[in-house]
Scaffold this motif. Structure first.
Motif, PDB file in Angstrom:
ATOM      1  N   GLN A 173       0.828  -1.222   0.000  1.00 36.94           N
ATOM      2  CA  GLN A 173       0.000   0.000   0.000  1.00 36.94           C
ATOM      3  C   GLN A 173       0.854   1.260   0.000  1.00 36.94           C
ATOM      4  O   GLN A 173       0.499   2.243  -0.656  1.00 36.94           O
ATOM      5  CB  GLN A 173      -0.941   0.048   1.217  1.00 36.94           C
TER       6      GLN A 173
ATOM      7  N   ILE B 189       0.552   4.166  -2.788  1.00 39.51           N
ATOM      8  CA  ILE B 189       0.278   5.581  -2.485  1.00 39.51           C
ATOM      9  C   ILE B 189       1.359   6.469  -3.104  1.00 39.51           C
ATOM     10  O   ILE B 189       1.069   7.523  -3.682  1.00 39.51           O
ATOM     11  CB  ILE B 189       0.193   5.801  -0.963  1.00 39.51           C
TER      12      ILE B 189
ATOM     13  N   TYR C 252      -1.695   7.591   5.491  1.00 41.18           N
ATOM     14  CA  TYR C 252      -1.931   6.144   5.506  1.00 41.18           C
ATOM     15  C   TYR C 252      -1.319   5.513   6.763  1.00 41.18           C
ATOM     16  O   TYR C 252      -1.939   4.644   7.407  1.00 41.18           O
ATOM     17  CB  TYR C 252      -1.345   5.491   4.234  1.00 41.18           C
TER      18      TYR C 252
END
Ligand SMILES: *Cc1c(COP(=O)(O)O)cnc(C)c1O
Length: 407
Positions: free
Chosen positions: A60, A64, A295
């Motif tokens: 992830q 991003i 995040y």
């Protein structure tokens, strides 16, 4: 044609010799593992010095970075941007603070916090209120102000005249503190758990009394959570373990999973003294770093995630106690969450760095704190099986410490 083939030797050829890196050349990482140029695999109990909080090559985080790099990497603070403001909202909503200033590193966060404290005292109380109190063995970064405030003279000596009105006191010594603090004190800076200095916790009682005396003398209490923040100790920030709330909090290291980012958090009342033009940063709080930071904050502030950090802490301590029993080499096990210190018995202390080298040879990276404390700061999402694998190597090295001593 110039030769651009690099090896570990290239470091000695072209790099200023402030570091002495390990003997291999690191080329990639995956999860809690690192790989060198010969594809040897190592367990990483260092996470880039408590930075890679979700390990290496995290899916992830990568996605991003990819997504945000197509939109906006940097724009400067001449412009407001959505990603920086989103992270600012998240951090203020999840803490006891309401104002934030972004920087690129821990040293810069402390530099800004110390300047803010001096400016606040100057504007509210006058120029005589300028004393900064810090503690022996503390570490606050390497800019000249932050390194002079840090409690290790060897890092600040030999660079010319130091900024004035900085007092160093013994850590956890409330009597010494009581006799020094006065209305001339503008700020007290403390790591709730000293990291580089040797994984030494401030006692709750010490922090409570420091807090009370700071309030009495109108001195700002700064918590340096550059290392202890962002879930490292099992809470989003270490101050959340106790009832003591600082006036200013600094953080960096894990906040953007490896991208450069740091932050200073404070109240409306104090924050207003960083008025237009009084401080600044070209790179600080870039949309790329802040997109990742958002995040990270979402992931790490999740109670389920933090609970797992606490559980892994317990697992580490249990296993380390068994190693202590089996090898007779370990004197003390300290730390919170996934920031652990392992003190060696006096006889073995001179071999701390030999132990770190031998662990690397056998496929495990660990750190040193202070002079002779082994420091363990793995990715927060490390798997139990990898913890076992790594501690197995540490146990093997410690069980065979006599062969290191003979060398
Ligand atoms: C690492 C550290 C710093 C310095 O951070 P940099 O990003 O290296 O400037 C400051 N304070 C503490 C407590 C740290 O652990």
């Amino acid at each position: 044609m110039h030769n651009l083939q690099v090896s570990r030797q290239t470091f000695d050829d072209v790099m200023m010799p402030v570091y002495a890196p390990h003997s291999m050349l690191i080329t990639k990482g995956k999860g809690s593992y690192l790989f060198d140029s010969e594809n040897n695999r190592y367990i990483d109990f260092t996470s880039g010095i408590a930075v890679n909080c979700l390990g290496h090559n995290h899916k992830q985080v990568r996605s991003i970075i990819k997504k945000q790099s197509k939109k906006l990497i940097h724009v400067s603070n001449l412009f407001a941007n959505d990603k920086t403001l989103t992270l600012a909202l998240k951090l203020t909503q999840k803490t006891d603070f309401s104002k934030i200033f972004f920087v690129n590193s821990g040293a810069e966060a402390n530099e800004a916090a110390l300047k803010l404290a001096r400016r606040y005292a100057f504007e509210v109380y006058g120029p005589q209120k300028d004393e900064i109190i810090s503690f022996d063995h503390s570490f606050h970064g390497r800019t000249f102000f932050s390194v002079c405030v840090g409690g290790q003279d060897k890092y600040s000596d030999g660079f010319g005249p130091k900024p004035a009105s900085i007092t160093h006191l013994p850590f956890n010594d409330i009597e010494a503190f009581k006799s020094q603090i006065s209305d001339k004190t503008c700020a007290v800076i403390v790591e709730p758990l000293q990291g580089e200095g040797g994984i030494i916790p401030a006692t709750d009682e010490f922090l409570e009394q420091v807090r009370a005396l700071c309030s009495k003398h109108n001195a700002l209490l700064i918590f340096d959570e550059v290392q202890t923040g962002i879930g490292r100790t099992g809470k989003l920030f270490a101050y959340m373990h106790s009832s003591v709330k600082p006036d200013i909090l600094t953080t960096a290291k894990g906040i953007a999973a490896g991208l450069p980012l740091g932050a200073v958090l404070t109240t409306d009342e104090i924050g207003v003294h960083f008025s237009k033009g009084s401080h600044g940063s070209t790179f600080g709080g870039s949309p790329l770093s802040c997109a990742v930071g958002s995040y990270i904050i979402d992931t790490i502030s999740n109670p389920v995630f933090l609970h797992k950090v606490e559980k892994k802490h317990k697992f580490f301590v249990k296993y380390l106690k068994a190693i202590a029993k089996n090898t007779g080499v370990i004197d003390d096990i300290r730390g919170k969450g996934l920031l652990l210190g392992v003190d060696l018995k006096e006889k073995y202390q001179p071999y701390a760095s030999a132990i770190v080298q031998q662990c690397a040879k056998e496929g495990l990276f660990i750190l040193i704190a202070g002079h002779h404390t082994l420091r363990i700061a793995p990715p927060l999402n490390i798997k139990k099986s990898v913890i076992c694998e790594g501690l197995g190597i540490l146990e093997h090295v410690l069980a065979n410490i006599d062969s290191l001593i003979e060398k």
